[in-house]
Design an enzyme around this catalytic site. Structure first.
Site, mmCIF file in Angstrom:
data_model
loop_
_atom_site.group_PDB
_atom_site.id
_atom_site.type_symbol
_atom_site.label_atom_id
_atom_site.label_comp_id
_atom_site.label_asym_id
_atom_site.label_seq_id
_atom_site.Cartn_x
_atom_site.Cartn_y
_atom_site.Cartn_z
ATOM 1 N N HIS A 9 23.115 -8.189 -26.646
ATOM 2 C CA HIS A 9 23.069 -8.112 -28.222
ATOM 3 C C HIS A 9 24.247 -7.140 -28.533
ATOM 4 O O HIS A 9 24.031 -5.849 -28.165
ATOM 5 C CB HIS A 9 21.752 -7.689 -28.676
ATOM 6 C CG HIS A 9 20.550 -8.497 -28.353
ATOM 7 N ND1 HIS A 9 19.487 -7.794 -28.585
ATOM 8 C CD2 HIS A 9 20.562 -9.867 -27.892
ATOM 9 C CE1 HIS A 9 18.492 -8.810 -28.328
ATOM 10 N NE2 HIS A 9 19.241 -9.892 -28.116
ATOM 11 N N SER B 12 19.989 -5.464 -24.624
ATOM 12 C CA SER B 12 20.320 -4.870 -25.765
ATOM 13 C C SER B 12 20.769 -3.427 -25.910
ATOM 14 O O SER B 12 21.711 -3.181 -25.362
ATOM 15 C CB SER B 12 19.159 -5.322 -26.925
ATOM 16 O OG SER B 12 19.346 -4.838 -28.232
ATOM 17 N N THR B 13 20.032 -2.771 -26.790
ATOM 18 C CA THR B 13 20.374 -1.029 -26.645
ATOM 19 C C THR B 13 20.492 -0.381 -25.259
ATOM 20 O O THR B 13 19.662 -0.645 -24.605
ATOM 21 C CB THR B 13 19.531 -0.353 -27.523
ATOM 22 O OG1 THR B 13 18.958 -1.128 -28.868
ATOM 23 C CG2 THR B 13 19.915 0.933 -27.966
ATOM 24 N N MET C 9 15.904 -2.873 -27.501
ATOM 25 C CA MET C 9 15.144 -2.765 -28.586
ATOM 26 C C MET C 9 14.516 -4.249 -28.844
ATOM 27 O O MET C 9 15.237 -5.294 -28.806
ATOM 28 C CB MET C 9 15.632 -2.352 -29.934
ATOM 29 C CG MET C 9 14.585 -2.034 -31.111
ATOM 30 S SD MET C 9 13.453 -0.820 -31.018
ATOM 31 C CE MET C 9 14.545 0.444 -31.125
ATOM 32 N N ASP D 107 13.116 -9.874 -27.755
ATOM 33 C CA ASP D 107 13.830 -11.083 -27.145
ATOM 34 C C ASP D 107 13.717 -10.963 -25.406
ATOM 35 O O ASP D 107 14.264 -9.978 -24.861
ATOM 36 C CB ASP D 107 15.344 -10.773 -27.676
ATOM 37 C CG ASP D 107 15.932 -12.010 -27.520
ATOM 38 O OD1 ASP D 107 15.750 -13.163 -27.075
ATOM 39 O OD2 ASP D 107 17.440 -12.046 -27.573
#
Length: 348
Positions: free
Chosen positions: A196, A169-170, A289, A292
């Site tokens: 993401h 993600s991030t 973050m 997930d």
């Protein structure tokens, strides 16, 4: 009881209306303080020195010095703020992906027209990602890999013995760029990625990764075959699932389960991989973050597979790997540059 100081935000956009909208949205969020706005890149650099914000929301297409120019300038600054790109999809997709690979940590999709009825939709995502960016650790961007020469896609002979699935993600675009650029052209396992990112950007991500690594990188399509020499990136807005048909592994796209907070979901990809490949599944949980990937990592381990996590040493946000580590589900962990050798030891 001491309270944390607010997150100081600088809004950079060449549209006066966009600056007004973003300032309004962020100013009404608890724990955020908009310390100023800037109308272009040069104005932004002056305000950065004057106001020392923690986070910058950055438009990319601006007169004079554009958003990428601001990012390059920030790379040479000590204690530079974290950057959240606020970008429109379509023609700006390539620029946004370049920004994420250059050092921006989050991306928010900006509607073409910032109409009043879209403010709250934009606002919730923007506030969430500004808060995430404020916790991110600055990591030097990897030098961009040289573009590979045009060549037919690599096809590794023999059936694959493993399936590698990756969730992030991030900070994910930077991490994926570095990881995939290290993989050799004869990497023996097909790979599927869940990142993401807002809808409208994964095609551009896949194109850039394809140009920067020795393997073929494609945005997922229904029925696309996963095979050695090929990396399949989940399409933003849909889940990517894998399904075996004899010796073939195919991509399946849908939005179920709808209740998942992310589409694509790392959990959904990992769970489908564990079901299809069992103990031959190798899951990688990279920077990001949230949690997930936790349920998916558990499914892989329950099936007898392997879960590797990126260690805190290299994560932009040590969130997704941390929850997997703390749950005791990681087979092993290493900084990003060490994951390749770690991965090699766990392939059959």
């Amino acid at each position: 009881m001491t309270t944390s100081p607010p997150i100081r935000v600088l809004v950079v956009d060449d549209s006066a209306f966009a600056r007004k909208v973003l300032r309004q949205v962020l100013s009404h969020a608890e724990g955020l303080e908009v310390v100023g706005t800037a109308r272009d890149g040069l104005d932004a650099l002056e305000k950065l020195v004057e106001l020392t914000p923690d986070v910058v929301t950055l438009d990319l297409v601006m007169p004079g010095l554009d958003g990428l120019g601001v990012l390059r300038a920030l790379a040479s600054m000590p204690s530079a703020p974290r950057v959240v790109v606020v970008s429109s999809a379509g023609e700006e997709s390539e620029l946004a992906v370049t920004a994420l690979q250059t050092g921006a940590v989050e991306l928010v999709h900006k509607p073409t027209a910032l109409a009043t009825d879209r403010l709250y939709e934009l606002g919730e995502e923007l506030v969430s990602k500004v808060r995430a960016a404020a916790t991110a650790v600055a990591r030097p961007s990897a030098p961009p890999p040289s573009a590979r020469e045009a060549a037919p896609p690599v096809v590794v002979s023999g059936p694959a013995r493993n399936l590698v699935v990756v969730g992030t993600s991030t900070g994910g675009p930077q991490a994926l760029t570095r990881l995939l650029s290290m993989l050799p052209p004869d990497f023996p396992a097909p790979m599927a990625l869940a990142l993401h990112i807002p809808a409208g950007y994964t095609e551009a991500v896949a194109r850039r990764l394809d140009a920067q690594c020795a393997l073929e990188v494609l945005e997922a399509e229904q029925g696309l075959e996963l095979r050695p020499g090929r990396v399949v990136l989940a399409r933003a807005g849909q889940h990517l699932k894998v399904e075996r048909q004899g010796e073939r592994t195919l991509a399946r796209l849908d939005r179920h389960p709808m209740r998942m907070p992310h589409h694509p979901s790392v959990d959904v990809l990992f769970e489908s991989a564990a079901k299809a490949w069992g103990g031959a599944t190798v899951g990688l949980v990279l920077t990001g973050m949230g949690d997930d990937g936790l349920a998916g990592a558990r499914a892989i381990r329950d099936a007898g597979g392997t879960v590797l996590t990126e260690s805190e040493d290299s994560c932009v946000v040590y969130g997704m790997p941390r929850v997997v580590d703390e749950a005791g589900l990681a087979t092993a962990t290493a900084p990003l540059d060490g994951l390749l050798s770690l991965l090699g030891t766990h392939l059959r």
